[in-house]
Design a protein around this motif. Structure first.
Motif, PDB file in Angstrom:
ATOM      1  N   ARG A 125       9.733   4.577 -26.332  1.00 52.41           N
ATOM      2  CA  ARG A 125       9.769   3.102 -26.504  1.00 52.41           C
ATOM      3  C   ARG A 125       8.542   2.285 -25.399  1.00 52.41           C
ATOM      4  NH1 ARG A 125      15.077   3.993 -28.163  1.00 52.41           N
ATOM      5  NH2 ARG A 125      15.336   3.326 -29.967  1.00 52.41           N
ATOM      6  N   VAL A 126       7.440   2.757 -25.157  1.00 50.98           N
ATOM      7  CA  VAL A 126       6.348   2.502 -24.661  1.00 50.98           C
ATOM      8  C   VAL A 126       5.070   2.397 -25.474  1.00 50.98           C
ATOM      9  CG1 VAL A 126       7.491   3.015 -22.525  1.00 50.98           C
ATOM     10  CG2 VAL A 126       5.720   4.561 -23.352  1.00 50.98           C
ATOM     11  N   ARG A 127       4.268   1.490 -25.196  1.00 51.50           N
ATOM     12  CA  ARG A 127       2.608   1.680 -25.536  1.00 51.50           C
ATOM     13  C   ARG A 127       2.200   3.061 -25.329  1.00 51.50           C
ATOM     14  NH1 ARG A 127       2.394  -3.477 -23.207  1.00 51.50           N
ATOM     15  NH2 ARG A 127       0.650  -2.643 -21.978  1.00 51.50           N
ATOM     16  N   PRO A 128       1.390   3.672 -26.046  1.00 47.85           N
ATOM     17  CA  PRO A 128       0.501   4.822 -25.915  1.00 47.85           C
ATOM     18  C   PRO A 128      -0.332   4.813 -24.510  1.00 47.85           C
ATOM     19  CG  PRO A 128       0.412   4.300 -28.169  1.00 47.85           C
ATOM     20  CD  PRO A 128       1.064   3.097 -27.657  1.00 47.85           C
ATOM     21  N   PRO A 129      -1.066   3.959 -23.887  1.00 48.97           N
ATOM     22  CA  PRO A 129      -1.655   3.729 -22.876  1.00 48.97           C
ATOM     23  C   PRO A 129      -0.618   4.098 -21.732  1.00 48.97           C
ATOM     24  CG  PRO A 129      -2.403   2.068 -23.963  1.00 48.97           C
ATOM     25  CD  PRO A 129      -1.033   2.312 -24.842  1.00 48.97           C
ATOM     26  N   THR A 130       0.849   3.329 -21.647  1.00 45.17           N
ATOM     27  CA  THR A 130       1.708   3.665 -20.668  1.00 45.17           C
ATOM     28  C   THR A 130       2.282   5.039 -20.668  1.00 45.17           C
ATOM     29  OG1 THR A 130       2.479   1.350 -20.916  1.00 45.17           O
ATOM     30  CG2 THR A 130       4.216   3.016 -19.940  1.00 45.17           C
ATOM     31  N   ALA A 131       2.417   5.845 -21.975  1.00 45.97           N
ATOM     32  CA  ALA A 131       2.723   7.074 -21.969  1.00 45.97           C
ATOM     33  C   ALA A 131       1.643   8.036 -21.341  1.00 45.97           C
ATOM     34  CB  ALA A 131       3.041   7.689 -23.120  1.00 45.97           C
ATOM     35  N   SER A 132       0.425   7.770 -21.665  1.00 47.22           N
ATOM     36  CA  SER A 132      -0.673   8.532 -21.428  1.00 47.22           C
ATOM     37  C   SER A 132      -0.799   8.512 -19.563  1.00 47.22           C
ATOM     38  CB  SER A 132      -2.010   7.885 -21.790  1.00 47.22           C
ATOM     39  OG  SER A 132      -3.013   8.555 -21.332  1.00 47.22           O
ATOM     40  N   LYS A 133      -0.631   7.457 -19.052  1.00 45.75           N
ATOM     41  CA  LYS A 133      -0.638   7.100 -17.511  1.00 45.75           C
ATOM     42  C   LYS A 133       0.302   7.928 -16.973  1.00 45.75           C
ATOM     43  CE  LYS A 133      -1.224   3.087 -14.946  1.00 45.75           C
ATOM     44  NZ  LYS A 133      -0.739   1.795 -14.592  1.00 45.75           N
ATOM     45  N   THR A 134       1.746   8.093 -17.442  1.00 46.91           N
ATOM     46  CA  THR A 134       2.576   8.766 -16.740  1.00 46.91           C
ATOM     47  C   THR A 134       2.252  10.222 -17.062  1.00 46.91           C
ATOM     48  OG1 THR A 134       4.081   7.103 -17.214  1.00 46.91           O
ATOM     49  CG2 THR A 134       5.074   9.364 -16.743  1.00 46.91           C
ATOM     50  N   VAL A 135       1.613  10.617 -18.202  1.00 41.70           N
ATOM     51  CA  VAL A 135       1.413  12.008 -18.462  1.00 41.70           C
ATOM     52  C   VAL A 135       0.194  12.534 -17.593  1.00 41.70           C
ATOM     53  CG1 VAL A 135       0.257  13.584 -20.193  1.00 41.70           C
ATOM     54  CG2 VAL A 135       2.476  12.064 -20.911  1.00 41.70           C
ATOM     55  N   SER A 136      -0.687  11.701 -17.323  1.00 48.04           N
ATOM     56  CA  SER A 136      -1.900  11.967 -16.394  1.00 48.04           C
ATOM     57  C   SER A 136      -1.141  12.289 -14.937  1.00 48.04           C
ATOM     58  CB  SER A 136      -2.830  10.843 -16.187  1.00 48.04           C
ATOM     59  OG  SER A 136      -3.560  10.653 -17.382  1.00 48.04           O
ATOM     60  N   ARG A 137      -0.257  11.423 -14.660  1.00 51.81           N
ATOM     61  CA  ARG A 137       0.447  11.758 -13.227  1.00 51.81           C
ATOM     62  C   ARG A 137       1.040  12.951 -13.212  1.00 51.81           C
ATOM     63  NH1 ARG A 137       2.129   5.577 -12.645  1.00 51.81           N
ATOM     64  NH2 ARG A 137       0.062   4.695 -11.518  1.00 51.81           N
ATOM     65  N   LEU A 138       1.906  13.177 -14.317  1.00 54.75           N
ATOM     66  CA  LEU A 138       2.795  14.628 -14.450  1.00 54.75           C
ATOM     67  C   LEU A 138       1.739  15.946 -14.523  1.00 54.75           C
ATOM     68  CD1 LEU A 138       5.440  13.472 -16.597  1.00 54.75           C
ATOM     69  CD2 LEU A 138       5.718  13.822 -14.165  1.00 54.75           C
ATOM     70  N   SER A 139       0.529  15.655 -15.109  1.00 53.25           N
ATOM     71  CA  SER A 139      -0.363  16.496 -15.374  1.00 53.25           C
ATOM     72  C   SER A 139      -0.805  16.953 -14.062  1.00 53.25           C
ATOM     73  CB  SER A 139      -1.622  16.266 -16.258  1.00 53.25           C
ATOM     74  OG  SER A 139      -2.279  17.124 -16.311  1.00 53.25           O
ATOM     75  N   ASN A 142      21.479  -4.297 -31.993  1.00 55.95           N
ATOM     76  CA  ASN A 142      21.456  -5.742 -32.357  1.00 55.95           C
ATOM     77  C   ASN A 142      20.255  -6.296 -31.868  1.00 55.95           C
ATOM     78  OD1 ASN A 142      24.072  -5.581 -33.539  1.00 55.95           O
ATOM     79  ND2 ASN A 142      25.127  -6.599 -31.636  1.00 55.95           N
ATOM     80  N   LEU A 143      19.957  -6.132 -30.659  1.00 54.70           N
ATOM     81  CA  LEU A 143      18.625  -6.664 -30.320  1.00 54.70           C
ATOM     82  C   LEU A 143      17.354  -6.119 -30.615  1.00 54.70           C
ATOM     83  CD1 LEU A 143      19.683  -7.218 -26.459  1.00 54.70           C
ATOM     84  CD2 LEU A 143      19.451  -8.929 -28.214  1.00 54.70           C
ATOM     85  N   ALA A 144      17.559  -4.800 -30.963  1.00 54.34           N
ATOM     86  CA  ALA A 144      16.436  -4.114 -31.443  1.00 54.34           C
ATOM     87  C   ALA A 144      15.948  -4.790 -32.901  1.00 54.34           C
ATOM     88  CB  ALA A 144      16.529  -2.564 -31.812  1.00 54.34           C
ATOM     89  N   GLY A 145      17.052  -4.870 -33.772  1.00 54.07           N
ATOM     90  CA  GLY A 145      17.107  -5.727 -34.943  1.00 54.07           C
ATOM     91  C   GLY A 145      16.240  -6.780 -34.919  1.00 54.07           C
ATOM     92  N   ILE A 146      16.679  -7.690 -33.908  1.00 52.80           N
ATOM     93  CA  ILE A 146      16.152  -8.948 -33.769  1.00 52.80           C
ATOM     94  C   ILE A 146      14.837  -9.006 -33.342  1.00 52.80           C
ATOM     95  CG2 ILE A 146      16.268 -11.139 -32.558  1.00 52.80           C
ATOM     96  CD1 ILE A 146      19.263 -10.621 -32.471  1.00 52.80           C
ATOM     97  N   THR A 147      14.487  -8.148 -32.400  1.00 55.78           N
ATOM     98  CA  THR A 147      13.188  -8.027 -31.751  1.00 55.78           C
ATOM     99  C   THR A 147      11.999  -7.403 -32.716  1.00 55.78           C
ATOM    100  OG1 THR A 147      13.702  -6.183 -30.498  1.00 55.78           O
ATOM    101  CG2 THR A 147      13.855  -8.441 -29.575  1.00 55.78           C
ATOM    102  N   GLY A 148      12.858  -6.587 -33.840  1.00 55.78           N
ATOM    103  CA  GLY A 148      11.739  -5.810 -34.459  1.00 55.78           C
ATOM    104  C   GLY A 148      11.420  -4.192 -33.761  1.00 55.78           C
ATOM    105  N   ALA A 149      12.015  -4.028 -32.875  1.00 57.53           N
ATOM    106  CA  ALA A 149      11.893  -2.857 -32.103  1.00 57.53           C
ATOM    107  C   ALA A 149      12.557  -1.679 -32.962  1.00 57.53           C
ATOM    108  CB  ALA A 149      12.570  -3.043 -30.895  1.00 57.53           C
ATOM    109  N   GLN A 176      14.720   1.119 -34.244  1.00 56.82           N
ATOM    110  CA  GLN A 176      15.964   1.384 -34.109  1.00 56.82           C
ATOM    111  C   GLN A 176      16.488   2.722 -34.117  1.00 56.82           C
ATOM    112  OE1 GLN A 176      18.352  -1.402 -36.554  1.00 56.82           O
ATOM    113  NE2 GLN A 176      16.832  -2.839 -36.703  1.00 56.82           N
ATOM    114  N   THR A 177      15.579   3.739 -34.191  1.00 56.72           N
ATOM    115  CA  THR A 177      16.082   4.987 -34.034  1.00 56.72           C
ATOM    116  C   THR A 177      16.506   5.364 -32.531  1.00 56.72           C
ATOM    117  OG1 THR A 177      13.721   5.679 -33.360  1.00 56.72           O
ATOM    118  CG2 THR A 177      14.405   5.895 -35.465  1.00 56.72           C
ATOM    119  N   GLY A 178      17.284   6.294 -32.343  1.00 58.16           N
ATOM    120  CA  GLY A 178      18.057   6.233 -31.090  1.00 58.16           C
ATOM    121  C   GLY A 178      19.308   5.761 -30.819  1.00 58.16           C
ATOM    122  N   PHE A 179      19.837   4.963 -32.075  1.00 60.27           N
ATOM    123  CA  PHE A 179      20.855   3.920 -31.862  1.00 60.27           C
ATOM    124  C   PHE A 179      22.146   4.554 -32.637  1.00 60.27           C
ATOM    125  CE2 PHE A 179      17.695   0.711 -30.578  1.00 60.27           C
ATOM    126  CZ  PHE A 179      17.877   0.828 -29.290  1.00 60.27           C
TER     127      PHE A 179
END
Length: 175
Positions: free
Chosen positions: A64-78, A143-150, A152-155
């Protein structure tokens, strides 16, 4: 004048949730630092450990993050040699991420750490309390995911996670 120094939101469920979340994150962060990791990195290792290799887009969606955020973490883990990135044969634009052998060892250590911290968090809770709390938190998040449009998988409910169908009295109790 009240000298108890109570927070004005002390009776708020949200306030209690934020406090529990902060303390949980702090405790988890302390334990992760013993493994040479920072908070957030464990989620990538856990996702890859549970699901296997995936694209950066799939990883970002799970976290549940933007691709650039995931990419930055993956770079550090790499850089720590815990994950490897490979381009998809036939389409170099698609990058798949997978755990290295050391990454798999860290993911297993994270699973053990997570269980330890969860045991500390839920000390004194019986299984019924644990299940009820989990259900209530999932419902609140949904509930909050539905309101924010996030996403909803994982609930999913415990019954969906366990592959069981809920009995009608239980459904009525949680509806």
């Amino acid at each position: 004048m009240d000298t108890d120094n109570k927070h004005p939101g002390i009776k708020s469920v949200g306030w209690a949730l934020v406090q529990a979340s902060r303390l949980h994150r702090s405790r988890t962060g302390d334990k992760l630092s013993e493994l040479g990791l920072f908070a957030g990195q464990e989620q990538v290792l856990q996702a890859l450990g549970n699901s296997g290799p995936m694209t950066m887009g799939e990883l970002a969606a799970i976290l549940r993050v933007r691709p650039p955020t995931a990419s930055k973490t993956v770079s550090r883990l790499s850089a720590l040699k815990l994950v490897e990135r490979h381009t998809e044969p036939g389409d170099a634009r698609v990058v798949r991420v997978k755990l290295t052998k050391e990454g798999k060892r860290k993911a297993a250590a994270i699973d053990a750490l997570w269980e330890e911290v969860e045991g500390e968090l839920l000390q004194g809770f019986d299984n019924k309390d644990r299940k009820r709390l989990r259900k209530l938190l999932r419902r609140a998040a949904k509930n909050l995911a539905g309101i924010t449009g996030a996403d909803q998988t994982g609930f999913e409910t415990d019954d969906e996670v366990d592959g069981l169908e809920a009995s009608e009295p239980e459904l009525a109790a949680t509806a």
